[in-house]
Design an enzyme around this catalytic site. Structure first.
Site, PDB file in Angstrom:
ATOM      1  N   ASP A 250       0.730  -1.162   0.090  1.00 11.17           N
ATOM      2  CA  ASP A 250       0.105  -0.122   0.074  1.00 11.17           C
ATOM      3  C   ASP A 250       0.934   1.188   0.002  1.00 11.17           C
ATOM      4  O   ASP A 250       2.083   1.147   0.434  1.00 11.17           O
ATOM      5  CB  ASP A 250      -0.845   0.024   1.119  1.00 11.17           C
ATOM      6  CG  ASP A 250      -2.108   0.914   0.904  1.00 11.17           C
ATOM      7  OD1 ASP A 250      -2.197   1.720  -0.032  1.00 11.17           O
ATOM      8  OD2 ASP A 250      -3.126   0.800   1.615  1.00 11.17           O
TER       9      ASP A 250
HETATM   10  C1  BGC Z   1      -4.903   3.597   0.087  1.00 14.45           C
HETATM   11  C2  BGC Z   1      -5.189   2.437  -0.817  1.00 14.45           C
HETATM   12  C3  BGC Z   1      -4.780   3.169  -2.345  1.00 14.45           C
HETATM   13  C4  BGC Z   1      -3.582   3.969  -2.444  1.00 14.45           C
HETATM   14  C5  BGC Z   1      -3.318   4.881  -3.514  1.00 14.45           C
HETATM   15  C6  BGC Z   1      -3.764   4.269   0.232  1.00 14.45           C
HETATM   16  O1  BGC Z   1      -3.710   5.149   0.999  1.00 14.45           O
HETATM   17  O2  BGC Z   1      -5.051   2.468   1.238  1.00 14.45           O
HETATM   18  O3  BGC Z   1      -5.978   1.932  -0.949  1.00 14.45           O
HETATM   19  O4  BGC Z   1      -5.151   2.387  -3.349  1.00 14.45           O
HETATM   20  O5  BGC Z   1      -3.544   4.787  -1.405  1.00 14.45           O
HETATM   21  O6  BGC Z   1      -4.157   5.959  -3.676  1.00 14.45           O
END
Ligand code: BGC
Length: 664
Positions: A230
């Site tokens: 993530d």
């Molecule tokens: C989130 C993800 C997301 C990523 C990119 C993160 O903060 O937890 O679900 O895909 O950001 O935006």
């Protein structure tokens, strides 16, 4: 060149470049070998607007305005696999058109607590339903030369302190509840990418967790795709190298050379060339992904953007994802020339641009107010902002109908990333406003737009209540068609609505702390816990009404070579077509201690014309009956008398039988 030959050509520096991002959403190309940049994009309900190269800042460009699809709780509430596939297809087409390779969706974490800030982005409290919705959604994306990336692996069930919290959970709950959706994504949908979660398990971050990634995902489940972090979820170079992280995304350490999987990894491998095979495995996975997406090939599909077909999918999902919780002979509204008062904080609120990473710059958004104006052209529509209680009461008394549009929104602390809700109360003065309109006008319809449960203290006064999540750009039109009776509602709850937070298993069994959250509810998540402890929810898992009703009859079950065959008959006793989701639950033999009384094992959404009867046939594979044995550390089957229930919700099960099932 095939990927083994390409791998042999790559220098160590180039290999390392393929293991981390070059900016917020993409990985650098290697032009000398014809390897293109790999571009990712959020998210579950539309393709996110272009962000500045390495900042969380939308560019605000007109050309990025995308189809805003219903959020996952709405898609899931359709219980309709075909629609899940169509939604996946729309995402893929818009991703391709915008030059994206990987869609960061679907989110498939279990909705464990009513307070979860990201519940609105997830599917259900039930693992079977989570898998059944996620698989066609992923297939819809991946059949179109785009990769899906299921997230967040695993146990990401809270937002507050999500980056550090450690989760303690029994192995049976881990396997039976929290990993089932991921297993289906890998085994049944061959998902191309998996994203790690921010939180820890066994005191190790999930983005590089030996047990979750190496042992389970890549070992037991045989995942061959790319496991990415993530955004800024990578914390340690060695753990990333050894524990299965293939791609570090979104780090926030200045230059991407400072990423854990950039220069630090390069140094580590330079000083010990024996580690090269670990890097090769990561790179091989990325190269396979490039191949799979036909990157660089003229044959790759081109995609499309904001087509009428895409908007129609948004409409259909919304129309099937809105849930009628209650209707005491009130709806539909038959008088198209009525005086309708539309009020409440969500009546004309745009919801597309909030919630965190799933926010969308929507091409357009039909709010409830706009939808009612569109679909009731001959009515007198009065809209008031509901702040003033006296004015609200006066207007409600004068109107023929009141549509109160309340619920939550995407502000931080409600249905939004980064923080959980503090409680289950409706924000602002809504409870008072709703009680006021309910006592001023008996023809009041309450609409709750929520991505997670709220208390409804006025429920016994309300004659008609509709429930929905954030239902996309066509929400208002779909809603108005339901109010009119042009669409017969068919959505059903994918999570329990408690009367009070204290009733919910995640709260009742305790164990919560910011630092170390102990899942004392074990496998008794959601309805499993309510049923075990005989607690009445406000509205149970699987509940949702139609105009008219369906009769269930003649359940016959038998064991065959591959599992259980169940047949029964559904009859539409009403005067309108109905799409009914019939649900089948199974209870394990009584001698097995500590099981939920019943668990969802199959369902089918069936269209029934007025008066029509249909025989429904459901098949439950044997392995669906296996349960996890903590002592032996594996799933196993137990012979005995199984209870099989069929009906319209987890608490409305008119058909049941007992079947003796033996392993074969
Ligand atoms: C989130 C993800 C997301 C990523 C990119 C993160 O903060 O937890 O679900 O895909 O950001 O935006």
């Amino acid at each position: 060149m095939n990927h083994e030959a390409l791998l042999a050509e790559l220098t160590l520096e180039e290999k390392i470049d393929l293991c981390h991002a070059q900016d917020k959403f993409s990985v650098a190309p290697i032009p000398r070998l014809g390897i293109e940049s790999l571009v990712t994009s959020d998210g579950p309900n539309g393709i996110r607007e272009e962000q500045a190269a390495d900042e969380w800042r939308g560019l605000g460009r007109e050309e990025d305005k995308a189809t805003y699809l219903p959020a996952e709780t709405v898609l899931a509430a359709t219980w309709n696999a075909e629609l899940c596939k169509l939604q996946g297809q729309v995402l893929a087409e818009e991703a391709l058109y915008r030059g994206k390779d990987v869609v960061l969706a679907p989110g498939i974490n279990i909705i464990r607590t009513p307070l979860g800030g990201r519940n609105f982005e997830y599917i259900s409290e039930d693992p079977y339903l989570t898998a059944a919705i996620a698989v066609p959604y992923i297939l819809g994306i991946q059949e179109n030369d785009v990769a899906a990336c299921v997230k967040h692996y695993a146990l990401n069930n809270q937002e507050t302190n999500r980056g550090e919290v450690n989760i303690e959970v029994s192995r049976r709950a881990l396997y039976e509840i929290y990993l089932k959706g991921f297993k289906a994504a890998v085994k049944d949908a061959d998902v191309a990418c998996v994203m790690g979660a921010y939180n820890c398990y066994r005191n190790q971050h999930c983005c590089h967790n030996q047990h979750l990634v190496n042992d389970v995902l890549k070992g037991e489940l045989g995942f061959q795709g790319v496991f990415m972090s993530d955004w800024a979820g990578t914390k340690d170079t060695r753990e990333a190298l050894y524990n299965g992280l293939d791609l570090e995304m979104g780090s926030e350490r200045g230059s991407h050379r400072n990423d854990h999987m950039a220069d630090a990894l390069l140094e580590l491998v330079r000083s010990n060339p024996n580690l090269t095979p670990l890097v090769d495995d990561k790179v091989r996975r990325s190269l396979r992904l490039h191949d799979r997406l036909h990157k660089g090939s003229a044959l790759r599909k081109k995609g499309s953007f904001n087509t009428p077909e895409h908007q129609h999918v948004a409409y259909t999902v919304a129309a099937e994802g809105i849930i009628m919780l209650k209707n005491d002979d009130l709806l539909p509204i038959k008088d198209s020339t009525a005086h309708i008062l539309v009020t409440g904080p969500n009546a004309d609120l745009h919801q597309s641009n909030g919630g965190g990473s799933s926010a969308i710059a929507a091409f357009y958004e039909i709010t409830p107010l706009k939808g009612i104006q569109n679909r009731f052209p001959n009515a007198t529509i009065e809209y008031i902002d509901s702040q003033d209680i006296i004015q609200l009461e006066i207007s409600a008394r004068k109107a023929d109908w009141v549509i109160y549009c309340g619920g939550l929104n995407h502000d931080l602390g409600f249905d939004c990333e980064n923080e959980d809700k503090a409680n289950m109360k409706l924000p602002s003065n809504q409870d008072l406003e709703i009680s006021t309109v309910l006592s001023s006008n008996p023809n009041t319809v309450v609409l709750m737009t929520c991505g997670s449960p709220v208390e409804m203290p006025w429920i016994s006064q309300a004659r008609a209540v509709l429930w929905t999540g954030y239902a996309g750009m066509e929400f208002g039109n779909a809603l108005a068609d339901i109010l009119l009776g042009v669409v017969n509602p068919s959505g059903k709850l994918t999570y329990t609505l408690p009367r009070h937070l204290e009733d919910h298993p995640s709260t009742r069994y305790g164990g919560y702390s910011f630092e170390n959250n102990i899942y004392k509810d074990d496998i008794f998540v959601g309805y499993r816990g309510y049923d075990r402890d005989h607690i009445d929810p406000l509205f149970c898992f699987g509940h949702g009404l139609h105009y008219g009703s369906v009769d269930y009859q003649a359940l016959v079950c038998q064991q065959d070579e591959a599992g259980i065959q169940a047949t029964f008959r559904l009859t539409n006793t009403g005067s309108q077509p109905i799409k009914e989701t019939a649900q089948l639950y199974i209870g394990h033999p009584g001698y097995i201690a500590d099981r939920p009384p019943r668990e969802l094992k199959a369902f089918s959404k069936v269209l029934l014309l007025p008066g029509e009867s249909k025989e429904v046939s459901l098949h439950i594979p044997m392995e669906e009956l296996d349960i996890y044995d903590e002592r032996e550390g594996c799933f196993r089957f137990y012979d005995g008398d199984y209870q099989i229930f069929v009906g319209a919700s987890s608490r409305d099960l008119p058909l049941s039988t007992i079947l003796n099932i033996a392993s074969r």
